[in-house]
Every structure is written in C-alpha cells, then in structure tokens.
Scaffold this active site. Structure first.
Site, PDB file in Angstrom:
ATOM      1  N   GLN A 167      -0.551  66.566 -27.480  1.00 14.15           N
ATOM      2  CA  GLN A 167       0.822  66.525 -28.545  1.00 14.15           C
ATOM      3  C   GLN A 167       0.677  67.229 -29.777  1.00 14.15           C
ATOM      4  O   GLN A 167       0.427  67.958 -29.712  1.00 14.15           O
ATOM      5  CB  GLN A 167       1.442  65.580 -28.378  1.00 14.15           C
ATOM      6  N   ASP A 216       2.600  71.256 -27.037  1.00 19.26           N
ATOM      7  CA  ASP A 216       3.103  72.651 -26.694  1.00 19.26           C
ATOM      8  C   ASP A 216       2.975  73.555 -27.405  1.00 19.26           C
ATOM      9  O   ASP A 216       3.121  74.656 -26.073  1.00 19.26           O
ATOM     10  CB  ASP A 216       4.807  72.488 -25.372  1.00 19.26           C
ATOM     11  N   GLY A 266      -0.261  67.660 -21.216  1.00 22.93           N
ATOM     12  CA  GLY A 266      -0.032  68.926 -20.092  1.00 22.93           C
ATOM     13  C   GLY A 266      -0.332  70.358 -20.175  1.00 22.93           C
ATOM     14  O   GLY A 266       0.137  71.584 -21.199  1.00 22.93           O
ATOM     15  N   HIS A 267      -1.879  70.243 -20.302  1.00 24.44           N
ATOM     16  CA  HIS A 267      -3.025  71.411 -21.535  1.00 24.44           C
ATOM     17  C   HIS A 267      -2.955  72.755 -19.737  1.00 24.44           C
ATOM     18  O   HIS A 267      -3.697  72.134 -18.668  1.00 24.44           O
ATOM     19  CB  HIS A 267      -3.828  71.415 -21.572  1.00 24.44           C
ATOM     20  N   GLY A 311       8.972  68.754 -16.443  1.00 24.61           N
ATOM     21  CA  GLY A 311       9.744  70.158 -15.706  1.00 24.61           C
ATOM     22  C   GLY A 311      10.289  70.162 -16.284  1.00 24.61           C
ATOM     23  O   GLY A 311      11.745  70.448 -16.309  1.00 24.61           O
ATOM     24  N   GLY A 371      -0.141  75.633 -26.456  1.00 22.25           N
ATOM     25  CA  GLY A 371      -0.811  76.356 -25.985  1.00 22.25           C
ATOM     26  C   GLY A 371      -2.579  76.152 -26.025  1.00 22.25           C
ATOM     27  O   GLY A 371      -3.244  76.450 -25.964  1.00 22.25           O
ATOM     28  N   LYS A 372      -2.640  74.637 -26.470  1.00 29.86           N
ATOM     29  CA  LYS A 372      -4.012  74.320 -26.950  1.00 29.86           C
ATOM     30  C   LYS A 372      -4.563  74.137 -26.006  1.00 29.86           C
ATOM     31  O   LYS A 372      -5.595  74.796 -26.040  1.00 29.86           O
ATOM     32  CB  LYS A 372      -3.539  73.107 -27.452  1.00 29.86           C
ATOM     33  N   GLY A 373      -4.453  74.326 -24.470  1.00 29.25           N
ATOM     34  CA  GLY A 373      -5.148  73.884 -22.927  1.00 29.25           C
ATOM     35  C   GLY A 373      -5.850  75.837 -23.090  1.00 29.25           C
ATOM     36  O   GLY A 373      -7.118  76.329 -23.101  1.00 29.25           O
ATOM     37  N   THR A 397       4.820  68.383 -17.837  1.00 30.27           N
ATOM     38  CA  THR A 397       3.987  67.450 -17.159  1.00 30.27           C
ATOM     39  C   THR A 397       5.197  66.894 -16.607  1.00 30.27           C
ATOM     40  O   THR A 397       5.431  66.078 -15.509  1.00 30.27           O
ATOM     41  CB  THR A 397       3.550  65.727 -18.169  1.00 30.27           C
ATOM     42  N   ARG A 400      -3.867  43.790 -28.896  1.00 26.92           N
ATOM     43  CA  ARG A 400      -4.719  43.102 -28.942  1.00 26.92           C
ATOM     44  C   ARG A 400      -4.816  42.273 -27.742  1.00 26.92           C
ATOM     45  O   ARG A 400      -5.811  41.541 -27.094  1.00 26.92           O
ATOM     46  CB  ARG A 400      -5.650  42.385 -29.980  1.00 26.92           C
ATOM     47  N   SER A 415      -2.231  85.154 -29.886  1.00 30.05           N
ATOM     48  CA  SER A 415      -2.063  85.246 -27.759  1.00 30.05           C
ATOM     49  C   SER A 415      -1.040  86.459 -27.449  1.00 30.05           C
ATOM     50  O   SER A 415       0.036  86.729 -27.589  1.00 30.05           O
ATOM     51  CB  SER A 415      -2.742  84.463 -27.346  1.00 30.05           C
TER      52      SER A 415
END
Ligand code: IMP
Length: 426
Positions: free
Chosen positions: A218, A13, A40-41, A296, A15-17, A294, A142, A407
C-alpha cells in the site's frame, strides 16, 4: 551496506514490486512488514509477468531470503496458492520464511468485512474484501490467531471457539468449529517448513552486516495513522511500520526510499484532490493500465501531487525518491503538477491533517510542457527530452528530495538511474 525501506508515497500501486525486484540484486533478504494479500506487486522479467500478493518481490532471485514478517496478516489459502503457483513456474522456495507471529486471516474476517462495508452504505471504504481490517482488529483485540497456533491443535481449537463465539455475537457468521479447525490445521502442516522466528533471522542478518530490503505494501496515504483515515487500510504502511512489523530496532534502518508514480492513482473511496474525471484521467488509466492487480478495479487517476510528496517525505523521513511510469505521460501536450491547495481563501502547502479540510481543498497547478516523445527506449537521464528532465527536476524541487531512479516501462532494464544507484545499495 545498508538496511533499506521501500515505501509507497501515494495511495499504493506506485510500482514498488518493480523497484524491489531491481534493488534485491544488492540485498541478501527482502522482508514484507505489513498488509496482506490486499497488495498486488507486479514484476515483469523477460516479458514474463509475476504478481505477488504475500510473497516478497525478491523471490525471483533464488539466493535471496524472502521473509513475511510478524506485521503481515496472512490468508493461508491465498499464500499456499501463491507458493504452489511459483513452484509450478520453477521458482525455488527454499529461501522463503514465514513469521510464527504473523496473524492469520480467517473466513469470518472476510464475512465480517462484507457485512461492515454493506452497513456503511454510501460511506463504504471500498476495501479489497480480503478480510484484512477484521484480522487486524482481532490482533489488536488480543484474540487473533497467529501462524504458530496453526501447528498446535489444542491452542487453535481453544482460540477458534472463543473467536467464533465472539464474531457470531456481532455478525451473522455461522461456521462449524470442526471444519474450520481441520482446514486450518491442514494449512499449518503445509506451511510448517517455512515457519520460523523471523525477527531472530532478521536480527542475525543485520548483525552480519547483510543488506536487507523492507518492502512496504500500500502507501503512505493508506497508513492507518498517517493516511486519509478512515479511508485507509488497517496497517502501518508507512516506513514507521517496519520496526513493529519485523522486530528490527529503529537504529538498524539506514535508508528510506520512497516510490511515487509520475502521476497519482487511488483505488477505493476517499478524498483525492488532483483526481481527473475527464479525458486526462482516462488517458492515464488506459496508458498506465491502471486496473487493480488484486481486484481488477479501475483506479482513479489524476495529476502528480507535490503536497502529498512533501507529506510523504516528512512522515517517512525519505532519503531519496524513485519515480515510476514516466513514459505514461509521453503523449500529453501539457502536464500539470499540483504545488499547493486552495482551502477557502487560504493557500495551503502542507497536507492537511483534517479530512474535512482535505475534502474541500482545490489543487493549485503549475502547467508544464509535455515532451510528446516516446521515452520507453531511453536508458540514460541525459537522453530524456528536455521537458521530461524539467518535470523530474521540478518534482525534486517541490519535494526537496533527490530522485535516484525513474522508470520508463515495467521491465527490469526500464528502471534507470538518475545519476547512479544510491551509495547505500552499491
Ligand atoms: P483493505 O486494505 O482491503 O482494508 O482496503 C482499504 C483501502 O485500501 C481501500 O481503499 C483499498 O482499495 C485500499 N488498498 C488496499 N490495498 C491496496 C493496494 O495494494 N493498492 C492500492 N490500494 C489498496
């Protein structure tokens, strides 16, 4: 020209998106290498919000190839839902590709996770309940079902029979083979246009010298090997996961950029030395809108942890750092930054490998002046209040790493270059 990894340096979380969305402008492709729809991005463009769970965050650019690599575990229902919703919003999917070797999250994985979490009782991990862990267990065992298997009725049926027998022995799962088989064959036929050998596709892009962005989900401390095990996710979320999760060779990776929030958050259980249980935690949560994209769930919040940053620099071989959400600290009178831990009578500067030690560590803070000024409208580093500049510079000193971007809000234009866009991305 470069192939660049974007990796979270905390517990996800970060802020990679937002970062990927911005840097994708200079790339030909964006590739997810691990995790699943537990991620969740969030990307906000011209006030419109998009949350991506499986689709790479570059999809808003129609000319960028968006690739889900072999290291991702895919819930087909969730992926198809995301694709339909993007299509309905006018987003082109012609450049979307899905690895034939990615593993499939099956309904019994979710059920198995639910049973395991409830058996763990007080020691539960606090997973996202997306079936991610058990899907990776099947992969390593496997017996996993891969995306390519959804296109082959006989193979899928045979694997499904074995898997249902296997899981029924361990958990109270009770599925009818025929209904799961027909449902997953239908998913396969819907996903068929996107399925390909993505390792070859990535190889060819790299051979042509195209810029590729690898999008981590993640964060470093949720990595199954290097994170706060067992309170981690089940994949290699650090930069090391890129080669395994996409098939690109290590020699083809040029740069690794870490993303850190200007403070720290965590969702789910596990140690978190700088967690704030009081007013500061509440302020960060509310100002930072720290609720899971994802699930909440409210995120646990606390001060920036320099010990963790140093660890992330080491584990990922970071070249540069990106700091997100600096504006969330705008109103604070004093800001703390953790520079070391106290463990019994010792001062520790390196992140402890032992969870027992970490759990007992107390953060040692430096206190800095807050800037108490709205930074959200500023667009140049030198325009930041002096205290904010000092805060970023102190993070650089502690982590022994330079910050290339920071940012002050979620919009594209609110991601600001510290000096200039990193050379490799221009
Ligand atoms: P799982 O990935 O659902 O198995 O969850 C394992 C741990 O990772 C839990 O603590 C989750 O809260 C955490 N986790 C998984 N995905 C994310 C994410 O995208 N952001 C933050 N935490 C996550």
């Amino acid at each position: 020209m470069s192939n660049t990894v974007i990796v979270g340096t905390q517990w996800g979380d970060e802020g990679k998106g937002h970062v990927i969305d911005l840097l994708a402008r200079q790339a030909s492709a964006v590739v997810r290498y691990q995790g699943g729809d537990n991620a969740g991005h969030t990307v906000i463009v011209e006030g419109e919000k998009f949350v991506f769970h499986l689709v790479p965050s570059g999809i808003l650019y129609p000319d960028k190839k968006c690739i889900v690599g072999n290291g991702v575990v895919v819930d087909p229902e969730s992926l198809l839902g995301e694709l339909v919703s993007l299509k309905n919003r006018g987003i082109s999917l012609t450049n979307f590709f899905l690895s034939n070797h990615a593993h499939v999250v099956m309904p019994y994985h979710k059920k198995a996770e639910e049973i395991e979490e409830s058996l763990r009782g007080k020691s539960r991990i606090g997973t996202t309940k997306k079936g991610i862990g058990p899907a990776y267990v099947d992969k390593m065992g496997r017996r996993g079902i891969r995306i390519a298997d959804l296109l082959e009725k006989n193979i899928l049926e045979e694997k499904l029979k074995f898997n249902l027998t296997f899981w029924t022995k361990f958990c109270e799962v009770n599925y009818s083979i025929s209904s799961v088989l027909s449902q997953y064959l239908e998913y396969g036929s819907k996903l068929k246009p996107y399925i390909t050998d993505t390792s070859l596709l990535i190889y060819e892009l790299a051979k042509r010298g195209e810029n590729i962005l690898f999008e981590g989900a993640q964060g470093t401390l949720l990595d199954v090997d290097h994170g706060t095990y067992p309170y981690v996710t089940s994949s290699s979320s650090g930069a090391g996961g890129v080669c395994i999760g996409t098939g690109i060779g290590p020699g083809k990776i040029d740069r690794v950029l870490g993303v850190a929030k200007a403070y720290t958050t965590r969702v789910g259980a596990g140690p978190f030395p700088t967690e704030s249980f009081g007013e500061t935690g509440n302020i960060l949560r509310e100002r930072g809108k720290e609720y899971g994209a994802t699930t909440g769930r409210p995120r646990r919040c606390g001060w920036f942890d320099g010990v963790i940053l140093k660890y992330a620099v080491r584990i990922n071989g970071l070249n540069e750092l990106i700091i997100t959400k600096l504006d969330v600290l705008d109103k604070l009178e004093k800001i703390r930054i953790c520079v070391a831990y106290r463990y019994k009578n010792k001062i520790i500067y390196d992140f402890p490998a032992d969870l027992g030690i970490l759990t007992e560590c107390q953060p040692i803070y430096e206190e800095m002046e807050g800037w108490r000024t709205d930074t959200s409208s500023l667009r140049i580093f030198s325009d930041l209040p002096r205290a904010a500049r000092k805060y970023l510079q102190r993070i650089e000193e502690i982590g022994e790493i330079s910050i290339c971007l920071f940012s002050v809000g979620p919009q594209r234009e609110e991601m600001i270059s510290m000096n200039q866009i990193p050379d490799s991305l221009t």
